[in-house]
Design a protein around this motif. Structure first.
Motif, PDB file in Angstrom:
ATOM      1  N   GLY A  36       0.787  -1.225   0.000  1.00  0.00           N
ATOM      2  CA  GLY A  36       0.000   0.000   0.000  1.00  0.00           C
ATOM      3  C   GLY A  36       0.817   1.272   0.000  1.00  0.00           C
ATOM      4  O   GLY A  36       0.260   2.366  -0.114  1.00  0.00           O
ATOM      5  N   PHE A  37       2.114   1.137   0.096  1.00  0.00           N
ATOM      6  CA  PHE A  37       3.003   2.306   0.092  1.00  0.00           C
ATOM      7  C   PHE A  37       4.044   2.134  -1.014  1.00  0.00           C
ATOM      8  O   PHE A  37       4.608   1.058  -1.176  1.00  0.00           O
ATOM      9  CB  PHE A  37       3.701   2.462   1.443  1.00  0.00           C
ATOM     10  N   VAL A  38       4.289   3.222  -1.762  1.00  0.00           N
ATOM     11  CA  VAL A  38       5.209   3.131  -2.893  1.00  0.00           C
ATOM     12  C   VAL A  38       6.266   4.224  -2.827  1.00  0.00           C
ATOM     13  O   VAL A  38       6.043   5.292  -2.247  1.00  0.00           O
ATOM     14  CB  VAL A  38       4.453   3.213  -4.237  1.00  0.00           C
ATOM     15  N   ILE A  39       7.358   3.957  -3.478  1.00  0.00           N
ATOM     16  CA  ILE A  39       8.509   4.856  -3.411  1.00  0.00           C
ATOM     17  C   ILE A  39       8.222   6.211  -4.040  1.00  0.00           C
ATOM     18  O   ILE A  39       8.719   7.238  -3.558  1.00  0.00           O
ATOM     19  CB  ILE A  39       9.743   4.196  -4.066  1.00  0.00           C
ATOM     20  N   ASP A  40       7.427   6.244  -5.080  1.00  0.00           N
ATOM     21  CA  ASP A  40       7.146   7.519  -5.743  1.00  0.00           C
ATOM     22  C   ASP A  40       6.394   8.473  -4.817  1.00  0.00           C
ATOM     23  O   ASP A  40       6.564   9.682  -4.898  1.00  0.00           O
ATOM     24  CB  ASP A  40       6.335   7.304  -7.016  1.00  0.00           C
ATOM     25  N   LYS A  41       5.574   7.924  -3.962  1.00  0.00           N
ATOM     26  CA  LYS A  41       4.777   8.737  -3.045  1.00  0.00           C
ATOM     27  C   LYS A  41       5.546   9.047  -1.765  1.00  0.00           C
ATOM     28  O   LYS A  41       5.430  10.139  -1.219  1.00  0.00           O
ATOM     29  CB  LYS A  41       3.492   7.982  -2.710  1.00  0.00           C
ATOM     30  N   PHE A  42       6.312   8.082  -1.292  1.00  0.00           N
ATOM     31  CA  PHE A  42       7.039   8.229  -0.025  1.00  0.00           C
ATOM     32  C   PHE A  42       8.525   7.898  -0.206  1.00  0.00           C
ATOM     33  O   PHE A  42       9.023   6.927   0.362  1.00  0.00           O
ATOM     34  CB  PHE A  42       6.434   7.318   1.040  1.00  0.00           C
ATOM     35  N   PRO A  43       9.253   8.703  -0.968  1.00  0.00           N
ATOM     36  CA  PRO A  43      10.694   8.417  -1.086  1.00  0.00           C
ATOM     37  C   PRO A  43      11.398   8.558   0.255  1.00  0.00           C
ATOM     38  O   PRO A  43      11.107   9.468   1.037  1.00  0.00           O
ATOM     39  CB  PRO A  43      11.176   9.468  -2.096  1.00  0.00           C
ATOM     40  N   ILE A  44      12.292   7.628   0.500  1.00  0.00           N
ATOM     41  CA  ILE A  44      13.006   7.568   1.780  1.00  0.00           C
ATOM     42  C   ILE A  44      14.500   7.512   1.510  1.00  0.00           C
ATOM     43  O   ILE A  44      14.955   6.823   0.603  1.00  0.00           O
ATOM     44  CB  ILE A  44      12.570   6.316   2.579  1.00  0.00           C
ATOM     45  N   SER A  45      15.250   8.228   2.334  1.00  0.00           N
ATOM     46  CA  SER A  45      16.708   8.126   2.247  1.00  0.00           C
ATOM     47  C   SER A  45      17.263   7.728   3.601  1.00  0.00           C
ATOM     48  O   SER A  45      16.667   8.006   4.644  1.00  0.00           O
ATOM     49  CB  SER A  45      17.331   9.456   1.802  1.00  0.00           C
ATOM     50  N   ARG A  46      18.389   7.038   3.568  1.00  0.00           N
ATOM     51  CA  ARG A  46      19.130   6.735   4.792  1.00  0.00           C
ATOM     52  C   ARG A  46      20.614   6.686   4.419  1.00  0.00           C
ATOM     53  O   ARG A  46      21.172   5.623   4.185  1.00  0.00           O
ATOM     54  CB  ARG A  46      18.687   5.425   5.427  1.00  0.00           C
ATOM     55  N   PRO A  47      21.249   7.834   4.394  1.00  0.00           N
ATOM     56  CA  PRO A  47      22.638   7.900   3.937  1.00  0.00           C
ATOM     57  C   PRO A  47      23.657   7.316   4.908  1.00  0.00           C
ATOM     58  O   PRO A  47      24.749   6.950   4.501  1.00  0.00           O
ATOM     59  CB  PRO A  47      22.882   9.411   3.763  1.00  0.00           C
ATOM     60  N   ASN A  48      23.283   7.212   6.182  1.00  0.00           N
ATOM     61  CA  ASN A  48      24.203   6.636   7.176  1.00  0.00           C
ATOM     62  C   ASN A  48      23.395   5.967   8.281  1.00  0.00           C
ATOM     63  O   ASN A  48      22.175   5.845   8.180  1.00  0.00           O
ATOM     64  CB  ASN A  48      25.143   7.723   7.737  1.00  0.00           C
ATOM     65  N   LEU A  49      24.082   5.525   9.330  1.00  0.00           N
ATOM     66  CA  LEU A  49      23.423   4.742  10.373  1.00  0.00           C
ATOM     67  C   LEU A  49      22.683   5.579  11.412  1.00  0.00           C
ATOM     68  O   LEU A  49      22.117   5.032  12.350  1.00  0.00           O
ATOM     69  CB  LEU A  49      24.455   3.847  11.078  1.00  0.00           C
ATOM     70  N   THR A  50      22.707   6.899  11.264  1.00  0.00           N
ATOM     71  CA  THR A  50      22.059   7.738  12.277  1.00  0.00           C
ATOM     72  C   THR A  50      21.017   8.698  11.712  1.00  0.00           C
ATOM     73  O   THR A  50      20.421   9.464  12.462  1.00  0.00           O
ATOM     74  CB  THR A  50      23.113   8.575  13.040  1.00  0.00           C
ATOM     75  N   PHE A  51      20.789   8.677  10.412  1.00  0.00           N
ATOM     76  CA  PHE A  51      19.933   9.703   9.812  1.00  0.00           C
ATOM     77  C   PHE A  51      19.062   9.117   8.708  1.00  0.00           C
ATOM     78  O   PHE A  51      19.510   8.270   7.921  1.00  0.00           O
ATOM     79  CB  PHE A  51      20.809  10.827   9.240  1.00  0.00           C
ATOM     80  N   SER A  52      17.801   9.593   8.670  1.00  0.00           N
ATOM     81  CA  SER A  52      16.899   9.172   7.603  1.00  0.00           C
ATOM     82  C   SER A  52      15.911  10.288   7.320  1.00  0.00           C
ATOM     83  O   SER A  52      15.615  11.117   8.189  1.00  0.00           O
ATOM     84  CB  SER A  52      16.148   7.903   8.004  1.00  0.00           C
ATOM     85  N   THR A  53      15.420  10.324   6.101  1.00  0.00           N
ATOM     86  CA  THR A  53      14.362  11.264   5.734  1.00  0.00           C
ATOM     87  C   THR A  53      13.233  10.529   5.050  1.00  0.00           C
ATOM     88  O   THR A  53      13.441   9.527   4.360  1.00  0.00           O
ATOM     89  CB  THR A  53      14.865  12.376   4.791  1.00  0.00           C
ATOM     90  N   LEU A  54      12.039  11.048   5.243  1.00  0.00           N
ATOM     91  CA  LEU A  54      10.833  10.580   4.551  1.00  0.00           C
ATOM     92  C   LEU A  54      10.228  11.789   3.867  1.00  0.00           C
ATOM     93  O   LEU A  54      10.023  12.822   4.508  1.00  0.00           O
ATOM     94  CB  LEU A  54       9.827   9.994   5.544  1.00  0.00           C
ATOM     95  N   THR A  55       9.945  11.671   2.585  1.00  0.00           N
ATOM     96  CA  THR A  55       9.267  12.722   1.857  1.00  0.00           C
ATOM     97  C   THR A  55       7.852  12.271   1.526  1.00  0.00           C
ATOM     98  O   THR A  55       7.656  11.152   1.051  1.00  0.00           O
ATOM     99  CB  THR A  55      10.026  13.071   0.557  1.00  0.00           C
ATOM    100  N   VAL A  56       6.900  13.130   1.813  1.00  0.00           N
ATOM    101  CA  VAL A  56       5.522  12.878   1.400  1.00  0.00           C
ATOM    102  C   VAL A  56       5.306  13.726   0.153  1.00  0.00           C
ATOM    103  O   VAL A  56       5.344  14.970   0.240  1.00  0.00           O
ATOM    104  CB  VAL A  56       4.522  13.244   2.505  1.00  0.00           C
ATOM    105  N   SER A  57       5.144  13.080  -0.988  1.00  0.00           N
ATOM    106  CA  SER A  57       5.132  13.773  -2.271  1.00  0.00           C
ATOM    107  C   SER A  57       3.723  14.039  -2.772  1.00  0.00           C
ATOM    108  O   SER A  57       2.792  13.280  -2.481  1.00  0.00           O
ATOM    109  CB  SER A  57       5.875  12.924  -3.312  1.00  0.00           C
ATOM    110  N   ASN A  58       3.586  15.120  -3.539  1.00  0.00           N
ATOM    111  CA  ASN A  58       2.314  15.436  -4.193  1.00  0.00           C
ATOM    112  C   ASN A  58       1.147  15.233  -3.225  1.00  0.00           C
ATOM    113  O   ASN A  58       0.248  14.431  -3.463  1.00  0.00           O
ATOM    114  CB  ASN A  58       2.135  14.571  -5.441  1.00  0.00           C
ATOM    115  N   MET A  59       1.203  15.953  -2.130  1.00  0.00           N
ATOM    116  CA  MET A  59       0.279  15.716  -1.027  1.00  0.00           C
ATOM    117  C   MET A  59      -1.177  16.028  -1.344  1.00  0.00           C
ATOM    118  O   MET A  59      -1.486  16.964  -2.107  1.00  0.00           O
ATOM    119  CB  MET A  59       0.730  16.519   0.190  1.00  0.00           C
ATOM    120  N   SER A  60      -2.040  15.261  -0.729  1.00  0.00           N
ATOM    121  CA  SER A  60      -3.487  15.492  -0.776  1.00  0.00           C
ATOM    122  C   SER A  60      -3.990  15.471   0.666  1.00  0.00           C
ATOM    123  O   SER A  60      -3.274  15.029   1.575  1.00  0.00           O
ATOM    124  CB  SER A  60      -4.174  14.404  -1.597  1.00  0.00           C
TER     125      SER A  60
END
Lengths: 112, 114
Positions: free
Chosen positions: B60-84
């Motif tokens: 039910g969740f896809v990368i295009d809608k919720f791209p996630i990054s984790r460049p190292n062991l202490t940090f992550s981001t979640l983007t909510v794209s094209n929001m409704s």
């Protein structure tokens, strides 16, 4: 997907009364955790149970893990207004790589 | 257990825009996860943030809608794209370390889409 059924959904009691929240599943979990969450905050871990039949006590809170590791209960003795919050159980499957399956939550309200 | 700093704590966004949520842990952790929670309800796992590789999404969740990054062991981001407006919710990150059966959660980001 392992389903965790949590009951009751809502519990309103008077200060000094006891309460029990239940968490049941048809599947086995390697560990089960209980959290309390207050508005505007993330869930805060209360306890983790790992061994079937395990009982843990945290002041007025008693947690039990079923012998088969499929169910758990949280009992609060002499509830206080500070116990008010959303209580969540969460289970980790043996092959879940740390992912948690959450129950629906029990909103507990303790009135003075 | 680890301590998580999550920001922003809340935001009101216009539909069609994107919001990036950041999660900083004060120590290296094995796993990081992103959850969504409707007010007063339980948590639903969005994805596992994998260090140095693509996140693993739940049904039910896809990368295009919720791209996630984790460049190292202490940090992550979640983007909510094209929001409704349907994306209005509380988003939480969580950290887990091997050998510690407990998990730590951030305080959450309350998102309102108008």
């Amino acid at each position: 997907t392992q389903l965790l059924e949590q009951s009751p959904q809502f519990l309103s009691i008077q200060e000094g009364e006891n309460l029990t929240v239940y968490c049941n599943s048809s599947s086995v979990f390697s560990s089960l955790q209980w959290y309390r969450q207050e508005p505007g905050e993330g869930p805060v871990l209360l306890v983790t149970v790992v061994t079937g039949g395990e009982v843990k006590k945290l002041k007025r809170l008693t947690f039990q893990f079923g012998d088969a590791r499929k169910d758990s209960s949280l009992h609060i003795t002499a509830a206080q207004p500070g116990d008010t919050g959303l209580y969540l159980c969460a289970g980790a499957a043996t092959d879940s790589w740390g992912k948690l399956q959450f129950g629906a939550g029990t909103q507990v309200v303790v009135t003075p | 257990s680890a301590v998580i700093s999550q920001k922003p704590s809340r935001d009101i966004c216009q539909r069609g825009t994107s919001l990036t949520i950041q999660c900083q842990v004060d120590s290296q952790v094995t796993m990081m996860f992103w959850y969504r929670q409707q007010p007063g309800q339980s948590l639903t796992l969005i994805a596992t943030a994998n260090q140095g590789s693509e996140a693993t999404y739940e049904s039910g969740f896809v990368i295009d809608k919720f791209p996630i990054s984790r460049p190292n062991l202490t940090f992550s981001t979640l983007t909510v794209s094209n929001m409704s407006p349907e994306d209005s919710s509380i988003y939480l990150c969580s950290a887990y370390s091997t050998g510690d059966y407990g998990y730590t959660f951030g305080s959450g980001t309350r998102l309102t889409v108008v």
